[in-house]
Design an enzyme around this catalytic site. Structure first.
Site, mmCIF file in Angstrom:
data_model
loop_
_atom_site.group_PDB
_atom_site.id
_atom_site.type_symbol
_atom_site.label_atom_id
_atom_site.label_comp_id
_atom_site.label_asym_id
_atom_site.label_seq_id
_atom_site.Cartn_x
_atom_site.Cartn_y
_atom_site.Cartn_z
ATOM 1 N N ASN A 272 0.850 -1.190 0.000
ATOM 2 C CA ASN A 272 0.000 0.000 0.000
ATOM 3 C C ASN A 272 0.889 1.244 0.000
ATOM 4 O O ASN A 272 2.120 1.149 0.118
ATOM 5 C CB ASN A 272 -0.919 -0.033 1.227
ATOM 6 C CG ASN A 272 -0.168 0.241 2.511
ATOM 7 O OD1 ASN A 272 0.900 -0.322 2.757
ATOM 8 N ND2 ASN A 272 -0.723 1.093 3.351
ATOM 9 N N CYS A 274 1.877 3.543 2.027
ATOM 10 C CA CYS A 274 2.820 3.826 3.121
ATOM 11 C C CYS A 274 3.721 2.649 3.475
ATOM 12 O O CYS A 274 4.591 2.780 4.339
ATOM 13 C CB CYS A 274 2.057 4.287 4.353
ATOM 14 S SG CYS A 274 1.191 5.843 4.090
ATOM 15 N N GLU A 276 3.190 -0.305 4.984
ATOM 16 C CA GLU A 276 3.002 -1.217 6.113
ATOM 17 C C GLU A 276 2.207 -2.469 5.737
ATOM 18 O O GLU A 276 2.115 -3.396 6.530
ATOM 19 C CB GLU A 276 2.307 -0.505 7.289
ATOM 20 C CG GLU A 276 0.823 -0.240 7.115
ATOM 21 C CD GLU A 276 0.531 1.059 6.390
ATOM 22 O OE1 GLU A 276 -0.623 1.499 6.407
ATOM 23 O OE2 GLU A 276 1.474 1.636 5.811
#
Length: 788
Positions: A272, A274, A276
């Site tokens: 995704n 970001c 994580e």
């Protein structure tokens, strides 16, 4: 009733408070927001009258977890749960594998637009697209390469406003052995390009070994070796690009797949936005965070610690809430629905770690802090997995659960023996359970606790906020732990050594904390390692090698630089208690945007109100294919600008609204729509110059027109040019300098005025060879034609 600080109140009202379409609040208090979320998630419990009492009990339990910000569901859940909006509760998506053909590529573009429209951030692996210059069989042309299609995705994303006030965000990955990897590495060094993307290189273990041994590295596509480069030289290119522009990041993709609980049934190639959540094609994951700071006993006293018993009580409730969210959420695509229900992965994480360490007297990055973090995270992981086992006993394991294959996974083999035995006996409800997200906005909502696993950036700073009437006010903002210390110990008490911030930490402190947390997280963690601008390149490069050696799944750094600038500016030599001015700071991991010339933070809870009288100008635009002229009126609002040398403030004009009129009724519907949308953007404030870029990038498939010696690709592009000219005239934008050697192109008349052939400039090849023939434009040079 929980009393919100001014900052929390603004964040709640702007982002998460349910309102009617006209803007009237439905949630009167934050407690009503918590009740709405709790009720919506409890609705997933067993239906029917006999179970009503149980649902009410679960709603009460969920509300208790949300109360006082002990558990923070991610923003999509807070904004969307219990509403009638057509939105998803999932923050994270990775889209399907892009096929290497034009029809498939644009079908995936459509899927991306639909996903972002419902509020999801997305990730894509572009490694499946053939490199630039490769032969496209069947049409006798050369491929334009993955970056050209990333530009298309980027333009699409900038026009999609996510649900609420959130703009779309994307992650693009490319394999370290793709022939276009060097162009991918350099892409973000061109200011403004791919601004809606975070970029990350998929780095394999084989590549890291080749770097270590200074071996040659083949760049390959579909079994064909295009070039061979020194691995160490390619690694240095990645490092120098991220040193200069903070991108691309690095994803250690082999480690992600090796340590994936679902390695037996999926392959991961992207994350995704970001980072994580590494996810398979059409993978989706929802997020939530346990607030460690809210669980600290006896803060700033001898023996202060996270209450592990309270953690053991809170975590199972949080796991159940996220598991229920899977069942009540909408999905933009059916493939995402099927993937989410087949594996039921959730991303329960932590936030407030740095504040919790400070409250316990532990310096971020120290051996004692690492030890405490590992103890807390071990308990967190244990209770999360046991909670998922209990859900499996009640509701059944996830559909793709294969006991022997699952228990053979690297991460599962590291669990406590009794947890493994519980899984063996009963299965597990959620294939993956834990993840640490950036939590930027929800941490602000929760009284400005530290974000995720990040250190505190600064303990105090000032925010300048644009008000609905166009004025600005300034307010002091302070970190929760700092404020709590002052309340307990007094305003004059000296700060203990545990009060360290991102500016005073050495890079190694960031890396060891990321590695410590990652050891207890089955998915991944979002972490940005903030580095000083004057760090040497060699020291900078070592951070990435250290992250790999310590077992991290990826690495992202941020160093203030000439391309992206600085996110926050410090005062007083960066002292922990220094005053800081927030300068258009994006959420962690989100794509960077151009900072407005005023350098202000613009948190607009409502559009600017319209004054009675506004200055403005009208422009007449003639489009060759329109029978009537188009009139464009742009009105401006006058604001206070920078302080003048002699005192006072310089007035500054900015666009406020636009009207587009024409007698040609063919244009009526879209000009009204355009007028309303652009005016709405103008009235929200901030840097609205992107409107010009979006309009000027629109190409009409029927062809454009030559205007004042320049080729304009569409009528919308011509309108964008008028808006740009107006912005330049009022001083909102600076005029671009003409390129060297630029000249105006004119129609060439051959054969004299009494006949001969008139040639216009071809919009495709640029030669003066365009003639009108049999009702069509035809280029005698390249064969371009346009009829009608």
């Amino acid at each position: 009733m929980t009393k919100l600080t001014a900052l929390s109140q603004e964040i709640w009202d702007m982002k998460y408070r349910l309102k009617t379409a006209s803007g009237e609040p439905v949630d009167k208090t934050i407690a009503e927001t918590w009740r709405r979320i709790a009720c919506a998630l409890a609705a997933a419990e067993a239906p029917g009258e006999p179970h009503e009492r149980r649902r009410k009990a679960m709603e009460s339990q969920f509300f208790s977890a949300l109360e006082d910000f002990r558990f923070l569901p991610a923003g999509r859940i807070q904004a969307g749960a219990g509403t009638d909006r057509k939105v998803t509760l999932f923050n994270c998506f990775v889209m399907g594998t892009i096929p290497d053909d034009m029809g498939g590529i644009f079908e995936h573009l459509k899927e991306a637009a639909l996903t972002m429209q419902q509020g999801g951030g997305i990730g894509y692996d572009f490694s499946t697209l053939r490199p630039k210059g490769a032969v496209v069989h069947g049409i006798g042309a050369d491929a334009s390469g993955p970056l050209s299609f990333m530009d298309v995705w980027d333009a699409m994303c900038r026009t999609i406003m996510s649900a609420g006030s959130r703009r779309g965000a994307m992650m693009a990955t490319l394999a370290c052995d793709h022939p276009d990897i060097e162009a991918f590495i350099a892409a973000k060094q061109e200011p403004g390009r791919l601004s809606m993307f975070n970029l990350s290189v998929l780095v394999s273990d084989a590549f890291m070994q080749a770097v270590r041994e200074d071996q040659p590295w083949d760049l390959v596509f579909a079994g064909t070796v295009y070039r061979t480069v020194p691995a160490r030289a390619l690694w240095d290119k990645i490092m120098r690009a991220t040193y200069a522009a903070a991108e691309p990041g690095v994803i250690f993709i082999d480690r992600i797949n090796q340590r994936n609980n679902l390695a037996y049934c999926e392959d991961i190639r992207a994350t995704n936005p970001c980072g994580e959540q590494p996810l398979p094609p059409y993978g989706a994951c929802l997020l939530g965070s346990v607030n460690l700071m809210a669980l600290v006993k006896q803060p700033f006293e001898e023996g202060a610690d996270v209450d592990v018993e309270a953690l053991a009580e809170l975590v199972p409730t949080a796991v159940r809430m996220l598991d229920n969210a899977i069942d009540v959420s909408r999905f933009p695509l059916e493939a995402q629905h099927q993937e989410a229900h087949a594996k039921r992965r959730i991303g329960l994480g932590i936030t407030g770690l740095a504040d919790a360490l400070i409250a316990c007297g532990l310096r971020y990055g120290s051996a004692e802090a690492v030890k405490a973090t590992e103890r807390w995270l071990a308990a967190f992981r244990r209770h999360a997995y046991l909670a998922s086992v209990e859900l499996a006993k009640e509701k059944g394991p996830f559909p793709l659960y294969d006991r022997d294959a699952y228990l053979a996974g690297e991460t599962i083999r590291e669990l406590d023996a009794d947890v493994q035995e519980a899984i063996r006996a009963h299965g597990i409800r959620n294939a993956l359970v834990t993840s640490v997200a950036p939590t930027g906005t929800i941490s602000l909502l929760a009284d400005n606790i530290s974000s995720g696993l990040e250190p505190v950036f600064s303990f105090t700073y000032k925010r300048r906020i644009l008000q609905a009437n166009g004025s600005r006010r300034e307010e002091q903002v302070s970190d929760y732990a700092y404020r709590l210390f002052r309340r307990l110990k007094g305003e004059d008490a000296a700060l203990p050594p545990a009060f360290v911030n991102a500016q005073t930490l050495e890079p190694a402190a960031h890396v060891v904390m990321q590695a410590a947390v990652q050891r207890y997280i089955d998915s991944s963690v979002s972490k940005t390692i903030n580095l000083p601008a004057d760090i040497s390149f060699e020291a900078f490069k070592d951070v990435y090698q250290q992250a790999y050696d310590l077992g991290c799944k990826g690495c992202t750094t941020y160093r203030p630089n000439d391309i992206t600038g600085a996110v926050l500016s410090l005062g007083a030599e960066g002292h922990p208690a220094a005053t800081t001015e927030l300068v258009a700071a994006p959420p962690a991991g989100a794509p960077t945007a151009t900072v407005p010339p005023s350098g202000d933070v613009v948190y607009m809870t409502a559009p600017l109100a319209r004054p009675e009288v506004l200055p403005g100008r009208s422009y007449k635009l003639r489009w060759p294919e329109s029978d009537h002229a188009i009139y464009i009126t742009i009105n401006d609002i006058v604001e206070e600008g920078a302080v003048k040398p002699g005192g006072g403030k310089e007035p500054r004009r900015r666009p406020f609204e636009i009207f587009i009129n024409s007698k040609n009724m063919e244009h009526y519907a879209w000009t009204v729509a355009l007028t309303r949308m652009i005016s709405a953007v103008f009235r929200r404030g901030g840097d609205v110059s992107f409107v010009v870029d979006e309009l000027k990038a629109v190409f009409d498939p029927r062809g454009g027109a030559w205007m004042e010696g320049r080729y304009v690709p569409s009528l919308l592009a011509a309108i964008g040019g008028v808006i740009e000219r107006h912005m330049i005239d009022i001083g909102f934008l600076q005029a671009a300098k003409p390129a060297a050697g630029e000249e105006q192109k004119a129609v060439v008349n051959l054969g004299g005025p009494a006949g001969g052939t008139r040639f216009a400039q071809c919009p495709k090849c640029g030669s003066a060879g365009l003639i009108r023939q049999e009702g069509c434009d035809l280029c005698t040079n390249c064969g371009y034609s346009k009829c009608g």
